[in-house]
Design a protein around this motif. Sequence first.
Motif, PDB file in Angstrom:
ATOM      1  N   HIS A  28      34.784  31.400  29.697  1.00  0.00           N
ATOM      2  CA  HIS A  28      35.220  31.908  31.232  1.00  0.00           C
ATOM      3  C   HIS A  28      36.362  32.710  31.074  1.00  0.00           C
ATOM      4  CE1 HIS A  28      32.368  30.176  34.034  1.00  0.00           C
ATOM      5  NE2 HIS A  28      31.889  29.361  32.897  1.00  0.00           N
ATOM      6  N   ILE A  29      37.329  32.272  30.369  1.00  0.00           N
ATOM      7  CA  ILE A  29      38.817  32.840  30.464  1.00  0.00           C
ATOM      8  C   ILE A  29      38.626  34.024  29.603  1.00  0.00           C
ATOM      9  CG2 ILE A  29      41.015  32.798  29.534  1.00  0.00           C
ATOM     10  CD1 ILE A  29      40.643  29.401  29.795  1.00  0.00           C
ATOM     11  N   LEU A  35      36.600  41.426  31.814  1.00  0.00           N
ATOM     12  CA  LEU A  35      36.146  41.954  33.193  1.00  0.00           C
ATOM     13  C   LEU A  35      37.268  42.427  34.033  1.00  0.00           C
ATOM     14  CD1 LEU A  35      33.192  39.443  34.092  1.00  0.00           C
ATOM     15  CD2 LEU A  35      32.984  41.839  33.324  1.00  0.00           C
ATOM     16  N   LEU A  36      38.250  41.857  34.106  1.00  0.00           N
ATOM     17  CA  LEU A  36      39.575  42.075  35.024  1.00  0.00           C
ATOM     18  C   LEU A  36      39.817  43.562  34.775  1.00  0.00           C
ATOM     19  CD1 LEU A  36      41.806  39.089  35.483  1.00  0.00           C
ATOM     20  CD2 LEU A  36      40.346  39.974  37.050  1.00  0.00           C
ATOM     21  N   ALA A  64      37.263  37.272  42.508  1.00  0.00           N
ATOM     22  CA  ALA A  64      36.319  36.004  42.204  1.00  0.00           C
ATOM     23  C   ALA A  64      36.649  35.768  40.707  1.00  0.00           C
ATOM     24  CB  ALA A  64      34.777  36.613  42.332  1.00  0.00           C
ATOM     25  N   THR A  65      36.883  36.630  39.864  1.00  0.00           N
ATOM     26  CA  THR A  65      37.044  36.603  38.515  1.00  0.00           C
ATOM     27  C   THR A  65      38.223  35.688  38.419  1.00  0.00           C
ATOM     28  OG1 THR A  65      35.747  38.494  38.050  1.00  0.00           O
ATOM     29  CG2 THR A  65      37.134  37.736  36.169  1.00  0.00           C
ATOM     30  N   VAL A  66      39.497  36.065  39.019  1.00  0.00           N
ATOM     31  CA  VAL A  66      40.656  35.249  38.721  1.00  0.00           C
ATOM     32  C   VAL A  66      40.241  33.932  39.336  1.00  0.00           C
ATOM     33  CG1 VAL A  66      42.931  35.272  39.698  1.00  0.00           C
ATOM     34  CG2 VAL A  66      42.108  37.293  39.199  1.00  0.00           C
ATOM     35  N   VAL A  67      39.660  33.592  40.304  1.00  0.00           N
ATOM     36  CA  VAL A  67      39.425  32.323  40.821  1.00  0.00           C
ATOM     37  C   VAL A  67      38.818  31.376  39.749  1.00  0.00           C
ATOM     38  CG1 VAL A  67      38.200  30.999  42.317  1.00  0.00           C
ATOM     39  CG2 VAL A  67      39.637  32.836  43.185  1.00  0.00           C
ATOM     40  N   ASP A  68      37.743  32.139  39.028  1.00  0.00           N
ATOM     41  CA  ASP A  68      36.973  31.431  38.034  1.00  0.00           C
ATOM     42  C   ASP A  68      37.835  31.115  36.588  1.00  0.00           C
ATOM     43  OD1 ASP A  68      34.500  30.614  36.694  1.00  0.00           O
ATOM     44  OD2 ASP A  68      34.613  32.318  35.319  1.00  0.00           O
ATOM     45  N   ILE A  69      38.873  31.902  36.464  1.00  0.00           N
ATOM     46  CA  ILE A  69      39.740  31.774  35.281  1.00  0.00           C
ATOM     47  C   ILE A  69      40.689  30.770  35.726  1.00  0.00           C
ATOM     48  CG2 ILE A  69      41.621  32.784  34.013  1.00  0.00           C
ATOM     49  CD1 ILE A  69      40.346  35.513  34.145  1.00  0.00           C
ATOM     50  N   VAL A  73      40.894  27.158  33.498  1.00  0.00           N
ATOM     51  CA  VAL A  73      42.302  26.703  33.105  1.00  0.00           C
ATOM     52  C   VAL A  73      42.630  25.189  33.524  1.00  0.00           C
ATOM     53  CG1 VAL A  73      44.740  26.931  33.142  1.00  0.00           C
ATOM     54  CG2 VAL A  73      43.238  29.141  32.647  1.00  0.00           C
ATOM     55  N   ARG A  74      42.265  25.151  34.818  1.00  0.00           N
ATOM     56  CA  ARG A  74      42.665  23.680  35.456  1.00  0.00           C
ATOM     57  C   ARG A  74      41.681  22.652  34.765  1.00  0.00           C
ATOM     58  NH1 ARG A  74      42.619  23.598  41.549  1.00  0.00           N
ATOM     59  NH2 ARG A  74      43.569  21.312  41.251  1.00  0.00           N
TER      60      ARG A  74
END
Length: 85
Positions: A28-29, A35-36, A64-69, A73-74
Amino acid sequence: MVDNGKWHEERDRKGHAMVPATPRDVVHIRVGSFLLVFMFAFAVLGVITGAPVMTGIAVVLAVATVVDIVLAVRRQKQRSDGEAG
């Protein structure tokens, strides 16, 4: 492991770093960061060509990609079993 204010990674018997990450989180990261780059390029291209729809779509997908990353990480930080990813 923290020793005298310095962080030391735990190592397995082969010497590989033991990190609290799953392969899914790592994917995912990495894919998200890849993709970013393209979302940024599409957003800039949309601004240059005057295509607000393309710019809007690129910005929404980037958010949406930043939220997924951030969620990946969390999830990594919440794991404490030392599973190697």
